[in-house]
Design a protein around this motif. Structure first.
Motif, PDB file in Angstrom:
ATOM      1  N   ALA B  57      17.437 115.466 -69.612  1.00 11.92           N
ATOM      2  CA  ALA B  57      16.941 115.001 -70.917  1.00 11.92           C
ATOM      3  C   ALA B  57      15.604 114.277 -70.759  1.00 11.92           C
ATOM      4  CB  ALA B  57      17.977 114.092 -71.572  1.00 11.92           C
ATOM      5  N   LEU B  58      15.508 113.450 -69.717  1.00 11.90           N
ATOM      6  CA  LEU B  58      14.260 112.705 -69.490  1.00 11.90           C
ATOM      7  C   LEU B  58      13.095 113.655 -69.198  1.00 11.90           C
ATOM      8  CD1 LEU B  58      15.388 109.637 -67.370  1.00 11.90           C
ATOM      9  CD2 LEU B  58      14.152 109.591 -69.536  1.00 11.90           C
ATOM     10  N   ARG B  59      13.375 114.670 -68.428  1.00 11.77           N
ATOM     11  CA  ARG B  59      12.304 115.619 -68.089  1.00 11.77           C
ATOM     12  C   ARG B  59      11.799 116.310 -69.362  1.00 11.77           C
ATOM     13  NH1 ARG B  59       9.485 117.990 -64.539  1.00 11.77           N
ATOM     14  NH2 ARG B  59      10.254 116.852 -62.751  1.00 11.77           N
ATOM     15  N   GLN B  60      12.728 116.649 -70.249  1.00 10.44           N
ATOM     16  CA  GLN B  60      12.306 117.305 -71.492  1.00 10.44           C
ATOM     17  C   GLN B  60      11.456 116.363 -72.353  1.00 10.44           C
ATOM     18  OE1 GLN B  60      16.203 118.958 -72.720  1.00 10.44           O
ATOM     19  NE2 GLN B  60      15.201 120.932 -72.630  1.00 10.44           N
ATOM     20  N   VAL B  61      11.854 115.093 -72.380  1.00  7.65           N
ATOM     21  CA  VAL B  61      11.057 114.118 -73.138  1.00  7.65           C
ATOM     22  C   VAL B  61       9.673 113.997 -72.499  1.00  7.65           C
ATOM     23  CG1 VAL B  61      10.854 111.679 -73.759  1.00  7.65           C
ATOM     24  CG2 VAL B  61      13.047 112.818 -73.990  1.00  7.65           C
ATOM     25  N   ASN B  62       9.634 113.915 -71.151  1.00  7.66           N
ATOM     26  CA  ASN B  62       8.339 113.825 -70.459  1.00  7.66           C
ATOM     27  C   ASN B  62       7.472 115.047 -70.747  1.00  7.66           C
ATOM     28  OD1 ASN B  62       8.610 111.342 -69.281  1.00  7.66           O
ATOM     29  ND2 ASN B  62       9.680 112.127 -67.491  1.00  7.66           N
ATOM     30  N   ASP B  63       8.092 116.211 -70.778  1.00  5.22           N
ATOM     31  CA  ASP B  63       7.329 117.434 -71.063  1.00  5.22           C
ATOM     32  C   ASP B  63       6.740 117.398 -72.470  1.00  5.22           C
ATOM     33  OD1 ASP B  63       7.696 118.487 -68.592  1.00  5.22           O
ATOM     34  OD2 ASP B  63       9.285 119.881 -69.159  1.00  5.22           O
ATOM     35  N   LEU B  64       7.527 116.889 -73.415  1.00  5.09           N
ATOM     36  CA  LEU B  64       7.010 116.791 -74.785  1.00  5.09           C
ATOM     37  C   LEU B  64       5.819 115.830 -74.844  1.00  5.09           C
ATOM     38  CD1 LEU B  64      10.295 116.733 -76.884  1.00  5.09           C
ATOM     39  CD2 LEU B  64       8.504 118.467 -76.970  1.00  5.09           C
ATOM     40  N   LEU B  65       5.911 114.758 -74.065  1.00  2.39           N
ATOM     41  CA  LEU B  65       4.784 113.822 -74.017  1.00  2.39           C
ATOM     42  C   LEU B  65       3.552 114.501 -73.415  1.00  2.39           C
ATOM     43  CD1 LEU B  65       6.638 110.565 -72.862  1.00  2.39           C
ATOM     44  CD2 LEU B  65       5.604 111.001 -75.086  1.00  2.39           C
ATOM     45  N   LYS B  66       3.782 115.334 -72.402  1.00  2.00           N
ATOM     46  CA  LYS B  66       2.657 116.062 -71.793  1.00  2.00           C
ATOM     47  C   LYS B  66       2.026 117.018 -72.798  1.00  2.00           C
ATOM     48  CE  LYS B  66       4.525 116.233 -67.181  1.00  2.00           C
ATOM     49  NZ  LYS B  66       5.329 117.141 -66.392  1.00  2.00           N
ATOM     50  N   VAL B  67       2.874 117.694 -73.576  1.00  5.20           N
ATOM     51  CA  VAL B  67       2.345 118.605 -74.599  1.00  5.20           C
ATOM     52  C   VAL B  67       1.402 117.844 -75.531  1.00  5.20           C
ATOM     53  CG1 VAL B  67       2.951 119.952 -76.659  1.00  5.20           C
ATOM     54  CG2 VAL B  67       4.266 120.252 -74.563  1.00  5.20           C
ATOM     55  N   ALA B  68       1.833 116.637 -75.891  1.00  7.17           N
ATOM     56  CA  ALA B  68       1.016 115.831 -76.816  1.00  7.17           C
ATOM     57  C   ALA B  68      -0.310 115.429 -76.183  1.00  7.17           C
ATOM     58  CB  ALA B  68       1.809 114.590 -77.234  1.00  7.17           C
ATOM     59  N   ARG B  69      -0.357 115.414 -74.842  1.00 13.44           N
ATOM     60  CA  ARG B  69      -1.579 114.945 -74.171  1.00 13.44           C
ATOM     61  C   ARG B  69      -2.408 116.103 -73.611  1.00 13.44           C
ATOM     62  NH1 ARG B  69      -0.920 109.746 -70.641  1.00 13.44           N
ATOM     63  NH2 ARG B  69      -3.072 109.577 -71.339  1.00 13.44           N
ATOM     64  N   LEU B  70      -2.033 117.321 -73.902  1.00 11.18           N
ATOM     65  CA  LEU B  70      -2.791 118.460 -73.365  1.00 11.18           C
ATOM     66  C   LEU B  70      -4.246 118.431 -73.822  1.00 11.18           C
ATOM     67  CD1 LEU B  70      -0.338 121.514 -73.582  1.00 11.18           C
ATOM     68  CD2 LEU B  70      -1.171 120.385 -71.525  1.00 11.18           C
ATOM     69  N   ASP B  71      -4.451 117.991 -75.061  1.00 15.16           N
ATOM     70  CA  ASP B  71      -5.813 117.974 -75.603  1.00 15.16           C
ATOM     71  C   ASP B  71      -6.729 117.020 -74.841  1.00 15.16           C
ATOM     72  OD1 ASP B  71      -5.089 119.813 -77.415  1.00 15.16           O
ATOM     73  OD2 ASP B  71      -4.739 118.393 -79.054  1.00 15.16           O
ATOM     74  N   ASP B  72      -6.117 116.052 -74.151  1.00 12.41           N
ATOM     75  CA  ASP B  72      -6.928 115.089 -73.396  1.00 12.41           C
ATOM     76  C   ASP B  72      -7.440 115.675 -72.082  1.00 12.41           C
ATOM     77  OD1 ASP B  72      -6.265 113.385 -75.403  1.00 12.41           O
ATOM     78  OD2 ASP B  72      -4.674 112.355 -74.307  1.00 12.41           O
ATOM     79  N   ALA B  73      -7.025 116.913 -71.779  1.00  7.02           N
ATOM     80  CA  ALA B  73      -7.463 117.607 -70.565  1.00  7.02           C
ATOM     81  C   ALA B  73      -7.218 116.784 -69.300  1.00  7.02           C
ATOM     82  CB  ALA B  73      -8.942 117.984 -70.690  1.00  7.02           C
ATOM     83  N   LEU B  74      -6.037 116.199 -69.230  1.00  9.20           N
ATOM     84  CA  LEU B  74      -5.719 115.355 -68.074  1.00  9.20           C
ATOM     85  C   LEU B  74      -5.169 116.157 -66.888  1.00  9.20           C
ATOM     86  CD1 LEU B  74      -3.900 112.422 -69.912  1.00  9.20           C
ATOM     87  CD2 LEU B  74      -6.149 112.361 -68.838  1.00  9.20           C
ATOM     88  N   PHE B  75      -4.888 117.416 -67.120  1.00 10.51           N
ATOM     89  CA  PHE B  75      -4.186 118.189 -66.095  1.00 10.51           C
ATOM     90  C   PHE B  75      -5.143 119.177 -65.431  1.00 10.51           C
ATOM     91  CE2 PHE B  75      -1.301 116.923 -69.473  1.00 10.51           C
ATOM     92  CZ  PHE B  75      -0.355 116.202 -68.754  1.00 10.51           C
ATOM     93  N   GLU B  76      -5.575 118.817 -64.249  1.00 11.87           N
ATOM     94  CA  GLU B  76      -6.563 119.650 -63.556  1.00 11.87           C
ATOM     95  C   GLU B  76      -5.918 120.881 -62.946  1.00 11.87           C
ATOM     96  OE1 GLU B  76      -9.034 117.724 -60.711  1.00 11.87           O
ATOM     97  OE2 GLU B  76      -9.599 116.160 -62.132  1.00 11.87           O
ATOM     98  N   LEU B  77      -6.687 121.969 -62.949  1.00 11.26           N
ATOM     99  CA  LEU B  77      -6.204 123.189 -62.304  1.00 11.26           C
ATOM    100  C   LEU B  77      -6.671 123.179 -60.849  1.00 11.26           C
ATOM    101  CD1 LEU B  77      -6.844 125.837 -65.115  1.00 11.26           C
ATOM    102  CD2 LEU B  77      -4.862 124.362 -64.747  1.00 11.26           C
ATOM    103  N   GLU B  78      -5.802 123.618 -59.970  1.00 12.04           N
ATOM    104  CA  GLU B  78      -6.086 123.563 -58.540  1.00 12.04           C
ATOM    105  C   GLU B  78      -5.314 124.683 -57.844  1.00 12.04           C
ATOM    106  OE1 GLU B  78      -4.256 119.956 -56.997  1.00 12.04           O
ATOM    107  OE2 GLU B  78      -2.696 120.093 -58.504  1.00 12.04           O
ATOM    108  N   PRO B  79      -5.592 124.972 -56.584  1.00  7.63           N
ATOM    109  CA  PRO B  79      -4.790 125.967 -55.875  1.00  7.63           C
ATOM    110  C   PRO B  79      -3.377 125.432 -55.646  1.00  7.63           C
ATOM    111  CG  PRO B  79      -6.873 125.538 -54.748  1.00  7.63           C
ATOM    112  CD  PRO B  79      -6.708 124.475 -55.776  1.00  7.63           C
ATOM    113  N   VAL B  80      -2.404 126.221 -56.035  1.00  9.55           N
ATOM    114  CA  VAL B  80      -0.999 125.788 -55.957  1.00  9.55           C
ATOM    115  C   VAL B  80      -0.172 126.914 -55.347  1.00  9.55           C
ATOM    116  CG1 VAL B  80       1.027 125.223 -57.359  1.00  9.55           C
ATOM    117  CG2 VAL B  80      -1.194 124.276 -57.985  1.00  9.55           C
ATOM    118  N   ASN B  81       0.766 126.553 -54.496  1.00 11.03           N
ATOM    119  CA  ASN B  81       1.683 127.544 -53.936  1.00 11.03           C
ATOM    120  C   ASN B  81       2.901 127.669 -54.853  1.00 11.03           C
ATOM    121  OD1 ASN B  81       3.560 129.016 -52.546  1.00 11.03           O
ATOM    122  ND2 ASN B  81       3.293 127.959 -50.588  1.00 11.03           N
TER     123      ASN B  81
END
Lengths: 120, 234
Positions: B57-81
């Motif tokens: 449940a907490l993870r889902q709440v955190n994900d919703l918070l992230k959705v709300a902050r997507l416009d702030d461009a806080l999530f950098e793209l990088e090489p990921v495995n």
């Protein structure tokens, strides 16, 4: 030992029911179709069912069950996250409709004991 | 004056429904601990289930918070495995799958190893796909997390279940590559409408392709990510 059919598609609740209703023989079904099919073979003493199921809803299961004379008087208890008004519960002839978010384990035990006692 | 009509499919209603299910279970489990007095194994098991359910449940709440902050461009793209991300998700979810009497398998076939993504967002996408598979997987059948190479130069991360078909309206929406708002699937609490909404938003942010394949015996949800050029320096 009384036999109870528990119909709930959320498997996470299975352990909970096993512990709270440990004094009874429990059969679990994750959809109404399987439960109705099994009722043809073995008549339960009580049914505990959720309303929002994958496939037919709990109400459809109750309607189907009530349409068979040999199953029409099997007591049923709704345990659901959906709030069920008393008059709706009465329409489907259920003993009680419990809300998953507000009921207690002891409360569930009490309702089950009462339903089985009344049916005896 | 225009009358207000309550939209039963409103995003907020679906979110509330989906979060009510784990919260109700956590409460019931906590209350049922008194039935386990004198049984340390039972107490431990209930405790583990409380932790697994509340973490979900907490993870889902955190994900919703992230959705709300997507416009702030806080999530950098990088090489990921992607294999490492999938391993993390499987490790995180195996216990919840166990409590739901489900099995989660992995199948890695990719020969290229890095994608361009955001680690947190890709983790959430795979996590939500897995929760979807847990809710809808068929009886006694496993769900599979896979990573495969695509001919178009991308890497596909997919989660396949063997459950009932996805409703056509959901299929149409996902085929567009975007879920506009959380929609309830099959009208049940614990449904993955919210998870698919979150996954689609995160995929869009990472400029990845998001979609599903309907099989005769289930569904695969996938995200196709561009291969990272960092690989050429290894």
């Amino acid at each position: 030992m009384a036999r109870i059919f528990v119909i709930d598609d959320d498997r996470a609740w299975e352990d909970y029911y096993r512990r709270v209703l440990r004094d009874f023989e429990l059969d679990f079904f994750h959809d109404g179709v399987a439960a109705i099919a099994e009722m043809d073979e073995r008549r339960p003493d009580l049914i505990v069912l959720d309303i929002l199921l994958i496939g037919p809803t709990g109400f459809a299961v109750l309607n189907e069950m009530r349409s068979y004379s040999e199953l029409a008087d099997v007591p049923a208890i709704i345990v659901s996250s959906v709030e069920i008004r008393d008059e709706i519960a009465a329409q489907y002839g259920v003993v009680a409709a419990l809300d998953k978010s507000t009921m207690t384990p002891r409360g569930l035990q009490k309702v089950v004991d009462g339903a089985l006692k009344n049916a005896a | 004056m225009e009358s207000e009509v309550i939209d039963v499919n409103s995003g907020a209603l679906v979110v509330a429904h989906e979060l009510k299910a784990p919260l109700s279970l956590v409460r019931q489990l906590a209350l049922s601990l008194e039935l386990e007095s004198g049984n340390p194994d039972g107490v431990q098991r209930v405790g583990e289930q409380i932790v697994a359910t509340s973490e979900r449940a907490l993870r889902q709440v955190n994900d919703l918070l992230k959705v709300a902050r997507l416009d702030d461009a806080l999530f950098e793209l990088e090489p990921v495995n992607p294999r490492a991300i999938c391993d993390d998700v499987v490790n995180e979810l195996w216990q919840l799958f166990k409590f739901n009497r489900r099995e989660l398998r992995i199948d890695y076939r990719n020969r290229r190893y890095l994608v361009v993504a955001n680690r947190q967002l890709l983790h959430s996408v795979v996590y939500n796909f897995c929760l979807n598979a847990m809710n809808y997987g068929g009886e006694e059948l496993p769900s599979e997390v896979s990573v495969t190479d695509r001919r178009d130069g991308k890497i596909r991360v997919a989660v396949r279940d063997y459950g009932p078909a996805v409703p056509t309206r959901i299929w149409r929406e996902i085929k567009r590559g975007f879920v506009e708002k959380p929609v309830e699937i099959a009208m049940r609490p614990g449904s993955s409408g919210m998870g698919l909404y979150i996954a689609s938003r995160f995929a869009q942010y990472m400029q990845a392709d998001f979609g599903l394949i309907r099989h005769r015996d289930g569904t695969s949800f996938y995200i196709d990510l561009p291969v990272s050029r960092q690989l050429s320096f290894i």
